[in-house]
Design an enzyme around this catalytic site. Structure first.
Site, PDB file in Angstrom:
ATOM      1  N   TRP A 128       0.816  -1.209   0.000  1.00  0.00           N
ATOM      2  CA  TRP A 128       0.000   0.000   0.000  1.00  0.00           C
ATOM      3  C   TRP A 128       0.857   1.270   0.000  1.00  0.00           C
ATOM      4  CZ3 TRP A 128      -4.765  -0.232  -1.411  1.00  0.00           C
ATOM      5  CH2 TRP A 128      -5.563  -1.326  -1.084  1.00  0.00           C
ATOM      6  N   TRP A 183      -1.606  17.281   9.899  1.00  0.00           N
ATOM      7  CA  TRP A 183      -1.563  15.923  10.463  1.00  0.00           C
ATOM      8  C   TRP A 183      -1.381  15.973  11.968  1.00  0.00           C
ATOM      9  CZ3 TRP A 183       3.007  12.746  11.900  1.00  0.00           C
ATOM     10  CH2 TRP A 183       2.719  11.379  12.027  1.00  0.00           C
ATOM     11  N   GLU A 238      -8.235  10.960   7.166  1.00  0.00           N
ATOM     12  CA  GLU A 238      -8.504   9.902   8.130  1.00  0.00           C
ATOM     13  C   GLU A 238      -8.956  10.561   9.422  1.00  0.00           C
ATOM     14  OE1 GLU A 238      -5.052   7.464   8.564  1.00  0.00           O
ATOM     15  OE2 GLU A 238      -5.419   6.365   6.710  1.00  0.00           O
TER      16      GLU A 238
END
Length: 720
Positions: free
Chosen positions: A306, A562, A618
């Protein structure tokens, strides 16, 4: 020049040399100014203190409204309404019967009643950070304050070297060295920066620069953490590497995945793959800009493990670009030979050769492409180059509307060349005060690679200022200050910086516009490009907001905000952060918006006529339980919240994912929350429960099925 008469009660007239800073400083003991602790945050309860005077600091400028002294939208107040000695002042609401006053000589600032003046600490302390307090009047120097009725003049920018010393963290290559010598130097940097376990959060920063040459460099460059590789030509084909510029799953600890290949970049080079394929297997904060690949480009690791998101802009890939195991990707203003591969979210704007829009909502099928013919507003990044006389310059590309293809497709990027003599070249040893002086004097700033601790906010106040970093120059705010703010002016360009939160909470790491105004900057917007934010990972950083945009028409072009989910200083109550991006300005465009793991809304959009092209998110991994992550009576927080009063907004190619690994029973009620009006439109949305760990109940508002342990992937074409 604006004249203010709000201090008529003192018999004084105030002037300000800069319309973006209102009011005047109050000079205290030791020649220091009365300053709001926390720097420009304007939160209730912030203490006031002595600090070095800064002509552009809004939190050191006060106005008299007839009953109160105000700064940055708050009134000077006594903590808890007390009048006892040693009470520290704070910036909160001020009642009329306790108005501060200064006597006609301008010597005492007092709170009434009773008459106790502001006072430095006993013993005459005047160091930065000395808290002010009220004290019985005694006539000492610690109680003498004066309103400064004129602003100190700022100087002009000195003329700096056109061949500056960029410091030890910049390596500049030319053909005076053999290819073997250059290769050895590249290998040395890579070996020190490749380890995901030890190099990811280290303080080392590197920039690798290649001078233009008609003769190619026969080398291969593997690029590790916190490293930039760039050509120094005016255009990409001026500097060619015969070989490769490579990012892969380099380490055994990566287990074949590239999901932590952050913070590395390549720019302004041509790479001849000699019949092969270049590999750029990255995750976030790894821009691929102004590149010409003579051959193909693979965006996945050689292991086919990934990879998690990336960005291409202003580039030309002659062969095929293959995404394979990439989860999401954004390609902008580029030219592709062809493209193959898709997973959740592949987005293109202004890119001839991109596949046509085809967003399959069947989780078991594909492809999923979102393709816009043009990018509505675009301006490529400022970049360093060297001219034919061996002098360094910075090129400033022109603004483009309805952009398509590389800016240099016609032979050279249209724009303006600026000499390095107008840039203050900052080194990590330079203080925030030194950098602020250069900014106040109208200089541009060039941040060389390194880590910069700032104990005061860096104030960008002049129109058309360029702030350019290379090698992931990193700014860390100390003692809870905001790291940087930008005035509401035309044409500021900020590129190539990493803002890393300090251990004392900052309100905002980067603020663009101190407040919302009605001023349009459509003809010459501010651009925030390849600017990244980190909360935790290296230390237990804290910041309520990462990026706040108040200025109208701002372009946010490729950012990754982030809140760390791994590294040091990580935990629900450790690296705390509410929101990655708040947009209050109108007509703001975000292209390539990556925001992850914040504890409330990842993005709050309050401005009118906003647009997002590509969003990757996310949700926080670590809510300990549902009760700890509630938005009122609603479960969790949507990743994007468009405010209820917004009537026009549009977004294309969005993804939001959950992985509630601390407590997989946690639920988010929805990925996106918007007003249900015709003018607010979302297109091509992907919602994923990674591995089925956690639940997102709806895609947008109460529309769309749940992503959960049964159905991991859910897709929705349009809303409404």
């Amino acid at each position: 020049m604006t004249t203010l008469t709000a201090l008529a009660a003192f018999g004084l007239t105030m002037t300000t040399a800069d319309a973006t800073v209102v009011g005047n400083p109050i000079l205290g003991p030791g020649g220091k100014c009365v300053d709001v602790a926390g720097d420009d945050t304007g939160v209730n309860g912030a203490a006031v203190q002595l600090w070095d005077c800064q002509s552009t600091a809004a939190d050191q400028h006060y106005t008299w409204n007839g009953s109160a002294l105000t700064a940055i939208g708050r009134c000077l107040d006594i903590t808890s309404g007390g009048t006892a000695q040693r009470r520290q002042t704070a910036v909160v609401g001020l009642q009329r019967h306790r108005r501060p006053a200064m006597d006609r000589t301008g010597r005492r600032l007092t709170a009434q009643p009773p008459v106790r003046p502001l006072h430095g600490l006993p013993g005459g302390a005047t160091a930065n950070g000395t808290r002010l307090q009220i004290w019985d009047c005694n006539g000492t120097g610690a109680q003498k304050f004066a309103l400064q009725t004129t602003q100190p003049p700022t100087g002009s920018c000195p003329t700096y070297s056109e061949t500056p010393d960029f410091g030890p963290n910049v390596k500049i290559f030319d053909h005076n060295s053999s290819d073997a010598t250059i290769q050895a130097a590249l290998n040395s940097v890579f070996e020190a920066t490749k380890s995901t376990q030890t190099a990811q959060f280290q303080t080392r920063r590197d920039a690798l620069l290649f001078k233009p040459s008609a003769t190619p460099y026969n080398v291969g460059a593997n690029i590790g953490f916190n490293t930039s590789i760039s050509g120094l030509g005016l255009n990409p084909d001026d500097t060619r590497i015969n070989g490769a510029v490579t990012v892969d799953a380099f380490n055994a600890s990566d287990a074949g995945n590239a999901t932590q290949n952050f913070w590395r970049s390549t720019e302004n080079l041509s790479v001849n793959t000699l019949g092969g394929t270049n590999r750029w297997a990255v995750a976030q904060a790894a821009p691929f800009r102004r590149m010409h690949i003579i051959g193909g480009l693979n965006l996945f690791p050689a292991s086919y493990g990934w990879a998690s998101g990336g960005y291409i802009s202003d580039s030309k890939i002659d062969g095929n670009s293959e995404s394979a195991s990439q989860q999401q990707w954004y390609t902008k203003d580029s030219q592709l030979g062809s493209w193959s591969g898709s997973n959740w979210n592949m987005v293109f704007s202004g890119t001839p050769g991109a596949p046509a829009t085809n967003f399959n909502t069947n989780p078991a099928a594909g492809p999923r492409y979102t393709t816009l013919a043009t990018t509505p507003v675009s301006r490529d990044v400022p970049y360093l180059y060297i001219d034919g006389a061996g002098k360094y310059r910075v090129f400033l590309p022109n603004l483009r509307t309805n952009a398509s293809g590389p800016s240099w497709a016609g032979g050279s990027t249209p724009g303006t060349s600026v000499p390095m003599s107008t840039f203050f070249v900052a080194k990590p040893s330079d203080s925030a005060a030194t950098i602020n002086t250069a900014l106040a004097n109208g200089c541009n700033i060039f941040f060389t690679p390194g880590v910069y601790h700032v104990n005061q906010t860096l104030h960008v106040t002049k129109a058309n200022t360029t702030v350019l970093g290379i090698g992931y120059a990193t700014i860390i705010p100390d003692n809870g200050v905001n790291a940087m703010d930008v005035a509401d002016v035309d044409g500021v360009r900020i590129k190539g910086l990493l803002f890393d939160a300090g251990t004392t909470n900052s309100d905002t790491l980067l603020k663009v516009g101190l407040s919302k105004t009605g001023v349009s900057h459509a003809g010459n917007p501010t651009t925030i490009q390849d600017v990244f934010f980190r909360i935790g990972g290296m230390v237990g950083g804290k910041a309520t907001n990462s990026l706040v945009v108040n200025t109208n028409n701002t372009i946010v072009d490729h950012t990754w905000a982030w809140r760390a989910d791994h590294g040091s200083g990580v935990g629900w109550t450790v690296n705390t952060a509410d929101t990655g991006l708040i947009v209050n300005g109108d007509n703001v465009l975000a292209t390539g918006l990556f925001v992850e793991h914040y504890q409330k809304n990842e993005v709050i959009w309050n401005g009118a006529n906003g647009r997002i092209i590509f969003f990757q998110n996310e949700m926080p991994y670590d809510p300990p339980n549902q009760a700890a992550w509630m938005n009122g009576s609603s479960q969790g927080y949507p990743a994007i919240k468009v405010a209820s009063g917004v009537t026009t907004f549009e977004a294309w190619g969005l993804g939001s994912y959950c992985f509630f690994n601390v407590n997989n029973t946690v639920v988010s009620a929805r990925a996106f929350e918007v007003p249900a009006v015709a003018g607010v439109k979302f297109h091509n949305m992907a919602v994923v429960s990674l591995g089925g760990v956690g639940t997102i109940s709806h895609v947008i508002n109460n529309t769309g099925a749940a992503a959960n342990s049964t159905t991991n992937n859910v897709y929705l074409l349009n809303f409404p």
